[in-house]
Scaffold this motif. Structure first.
Motif, short mmCIF file in Angstrom:
data_model
loop_
_atom_site.label_atom_id
_atom_site.label_comp_id
_atom_site.label_asym_id
_atom_site.label_seq_id
_atom_site.Cartn_x
_atom_site.Cartn_y
_atom_site.Cartn_z
N LEU A 1 63.53 -27.13 -123.43
CA LEU A 1 62.76 -27.78 -125.02
C LEU A 1 64.06 -28.27 -125.93
O LEU A 1 63.83 -29.13 -126.54
CB LEU A 1 62.13 -26.71 -125.59
CG LEU A 1 60.96 -26.14 -124.92
CD1 LEU A 1 60.28 -25.09 -125.77
CD2 LEU A 1 59.88 -27.23 -124.56
N ASP A 2 65.31 -27.73 -125.77
CA ASP A 2 66.55 -28.37 -126.38
C ASP A 2 67.17 -29.53 -125.64
O ASP A 2 68.14 -29.81 -126.36
CB ASP A 2 67.33 -27.03 -126.67
CG ASP A 2 66.84 -26.04 -127.49
OD1 ASP A 2 65.94 -26.42 -128.29
OD2 ASP A 2 67.06 -25.11 -127.18
N GLY A 3 66.78 -29.93 -124.55
CA GLY A 3 67.24 -31.05 -124.14
C GLY A 3 68.46 -30.96 -122.95
O GLY A 3 69.17 -31.42 -122.45
N GLU A 4 68.75 -29.12 -122.67
CA GLU A 4 69.72 -28.90 -121.99
C GLU A 4 69.54 -28.78 -120.33
O GLU A 4 68.03 -28.59 -120.24
CB GLU A 4 70.39 -27.44 -122.37
CG GLU A 4 70.65 -27.33 -123.89
CD GLU A 4 71.95 -28.33 -124.05
OE1 GLU A 4 72.96 -28.14 -122.87
OE2 GLU A 4 72.11 -29.12 -124.76
N PRO A 5 70.23 -28.85 -119.38
CA PRO A 5 69.96 -28.44 -117.99
C PRO A 5 69.23 -27.25 -117.81
O PRO A 5 69.32 -26.12 -118.71
CB PRO A 5 71.14 -28.71 -117.35
CG PRO A 5 72.04 -29.36 -118.41
CD PRO A 5 71.69 -28.99 -119.67
N PHE A 6 68.10 -27.19 -116.93
CA PHE A 6 67.38 -25.94 -116.95
C PHE A 6 68.29 -25.10 -116.05
O PHE A 6 68.67 -25.26 -114.84
CB PHE A 6 66.14 -26.50 -116.28
CG PHE A 6 64.93 -25.56 -116.38
CD1 PHE A 6 64.41 -25.23 -117.75
CD2 PHE A 6 64.36 -24.63 -115.54
CE1 PHE A 6 63.26 -24.49 -118.15
CE2 PHE A 6 63.34 -23.71 -115.74
CZ PHE A 6 62.71 -23.81 -117.23
N PRO A 7 68.01 -23.73 -116.48
CA PRO A 7 69.25 -22.86 -115.66
C PRO A 7 68.24 -21.81 -114.92
O PRO A 7 67.05 -21.80 -114.85
CB PRO A 7 69.34 -21.64 -116.98
CG PRO A 7 68.45 -21.91 -117.96
CD PRO A 7 67.56 -23.36 -117.83
N TYR A 8 68.76 -21.70 -113.61
CA TYR A 8 68.24 -20.95 -112.63
C TYR A 8 69.06 -19.67 -111.92
O TYR A 8 70.23 -19.92 -112.56
CB TYR A 8 68.06 -21.87 -111.28
CG TYR A 8 67.04 -22.75 -111.54
CD1 TYR A 8 65.55 -22.22 -111.13
CD2 TYR A 8 67.03 -24.25 -111.81
CE1 TYR A 8 64.41 -23.17 -111.28
CE2 TYR A 8 65.89 -24.97 -112.22
CZ TYR A 8 64.67 -24.42 -111.54
OH TYR A 8 63.63 -25.26 -112.02
N ASN A 9 68.64 -18.80 -111.34
CA ASN A 9 69.41 -17.55 -110.97
C ASN A 9 69.68 -16.79 -112.17
O ASN A 9 70.89 -16.28 -112.24
CB ASN A 9 70.45 -17.81 -109.85
CG ASN A 9 70.86 -16.68 -109.06
OD1 ASN A 9 69.97 -15.59 -109.04
ND2 ASN A 9 71.76 -16.68 -108.46
N LYS A 10 68.88 -16.83 -113.16
CA LYS A 10 69.36 -15.92 -114.45
C LYS A 10 69.18 -14.62 -114.04
O LYS A 10 68.44 -14.09 -113.10
CB LYS A 10 68.30 -16.29 -115.62
CG LYS A 10 68.43 -17.85 -116.01
CD LYS A 10 67.41 -18.22 -116.99
CE LYS A 10 66.04 -18.10 -116.60
NZ LYS A 10 65.23 -18.85 -115.69
N GLU A 11 69.57 -13.62 -115.03
CA GLU A 11 69.34 -12.21 -114.84
C GLU A 11 68.00 -11.64 -114.62
O GLU A 11 67.52 -11.22 -113.78
CB GLU A 11 70.28 -11.40 -115.80
CG GLU A 11 70.08 -9.92 -115.59
CD GLU A 11 71.16 -9.18 -116.41
OE1 GLU A 11 71.27 -7.87 -116.42
OE2 GLU A 11 71.57 -10.07 -117.52
N ILE A 12 67.23 -12.43 -115.58
CA ILE A 12 65.76 -12.65 -115.58
C ILE A 12 65.37 -13.55 -115.23
O ILE A 12 65.46 -14.64 -115.74
CB ILE A 12 65.22 -12.06 -117.09
CG1 ILE A 12 65.88 -10.78 -117.72
CG2 ILE A 12 63.64 -11.71 -117.03
CD1 ILE A 12 65.81 -9.47 -116.83
N LEU A 13 64.29 -13.56 -114.05
CA LEU A 13 63.84 -14.91 -113.75
C LEU A 13 62.91 -15.71 -114.35
O LEU A 13 62.42 -16.57 -113.98
CB LEU A 13 63.31 -14.52 -112.14
CG LEU A 13 64.51 -14.14 -111.28
CD1 LEU A 13 63.66 -13.60 -110.10
CD2 LEU A 13 65.68 -15.05 -111.06
#
Length: 248
Positions: A227-239
């Motif tokens: 929502l802030d225009g940043e690249p969408f993160p994956y393989n986070k600690e919480i999915l």
């Protein structure tokens, strides 16, 4: 790989349709979300086929316990799978469910296959390959997003089963020509093939809900960001995912 994961998605979709034709029970998982025999049967097909084709690449799937974060945070590549995306739509039998398989590289969706079995429609692609569609098992043909013309009202695709009160407020800033409700990752694909301009999402999702769809959208020329225009993160600690915006 695009052909392999596409074929696997179609096989999984055929298994889902088998279960659908016979009838099925609905169970609730620990998080109160529904699961059916179709979710489980599709998962078995996908895991078996992926492990046979790419035994060295690990898999994260909605219906299988994931490796712990200390293990998977070092992965440079893995598959991210939703065996039946849109279980609620499957239960309602409205046809808006699909199989999602994404190949992830350096925490980004490199390739995705999204197969909607009721529609017999496959979407596949990624940022390096471009994106494609196949209807009724015809050869893959390229698709592109279709950004709005200047002054054109936007076609906005939104969740059928997970409407958000934040959505109306967000859309007030735009000239909206049409709202297109849809289920599952098919929403990404409507943007990818030029049938919608915008897909905003404020309710939470999981990483396996978005990865294949993001690959297809970016391969077709669109974007997906936080929502802030940043690249969408994956393989986070919480999915679990935060909100996102998909644009043509």
């Amino acid at each position: 790989m695009i052909n392999v994961i596409s074929d696997i998605a179609i096989k999984a979709g055929e298994k889902i349709m088998e279960v659908r034709s016979k009838g099925f029970d609905v169970e609730l998982k620990a998080d109160e979300s529904p699961v059916t025999q179709a979710d489980k049967a599709s998962n078995e097909v996908i895991l078996k086929e992926l492990k046979a084709a790419y035994p060295e690449i690990p898999i994260i799937s909605e219906e299988t316990a994931s490796a712990d974060y200390e293990t998977r945070k070092h992965w440079t590549e893995f598959f991210l799978v939703d065996p039946l995306d849109g279980t609620k739509e499957f239960i309602k039998d409205n046809g808006e469910f699909c199989v999602c398989i994404a190949y992830m590289k350096n925490k980004r969706p490199a390739l995705g296959a999204v197969y909607a079995p009721v529609l017999d429609t496959l979407y596949a692609g990624g940022p390096e390959t471009g994106s494609f569609i196949s209807r009724n098992r015809e050869p893959l043909s390229p698709i592109k997003t279709c950004p709005p013309e200047e002054g054109e009202g936007l076609k906005v695709v939104g969740s059928r089963s997970h409407p958000s009160p934040n959505l109306a407020e967000y859309l007030e800033q735009f000239n909206i020509a049409e709202m297109v409700p849809s289920g599952s990752a098919i929403k990404f694909c409507l943007v990818a093939e030029g049938k919608a301009h915008l897909y905003p999402r404020f309710n939470p999702t999981m990483e396996w809900d978005t990865a294949a769809g993001e690959a297809v959208v970016t391969g077709a020329g669109g974007t997906m960001t936080t929502l802030d225009g940043e690249p969408f993160p994956y393989n986070k600690e919480i999915l679990k995912n935060g909100g996102f915006i998909v644009k043509a």
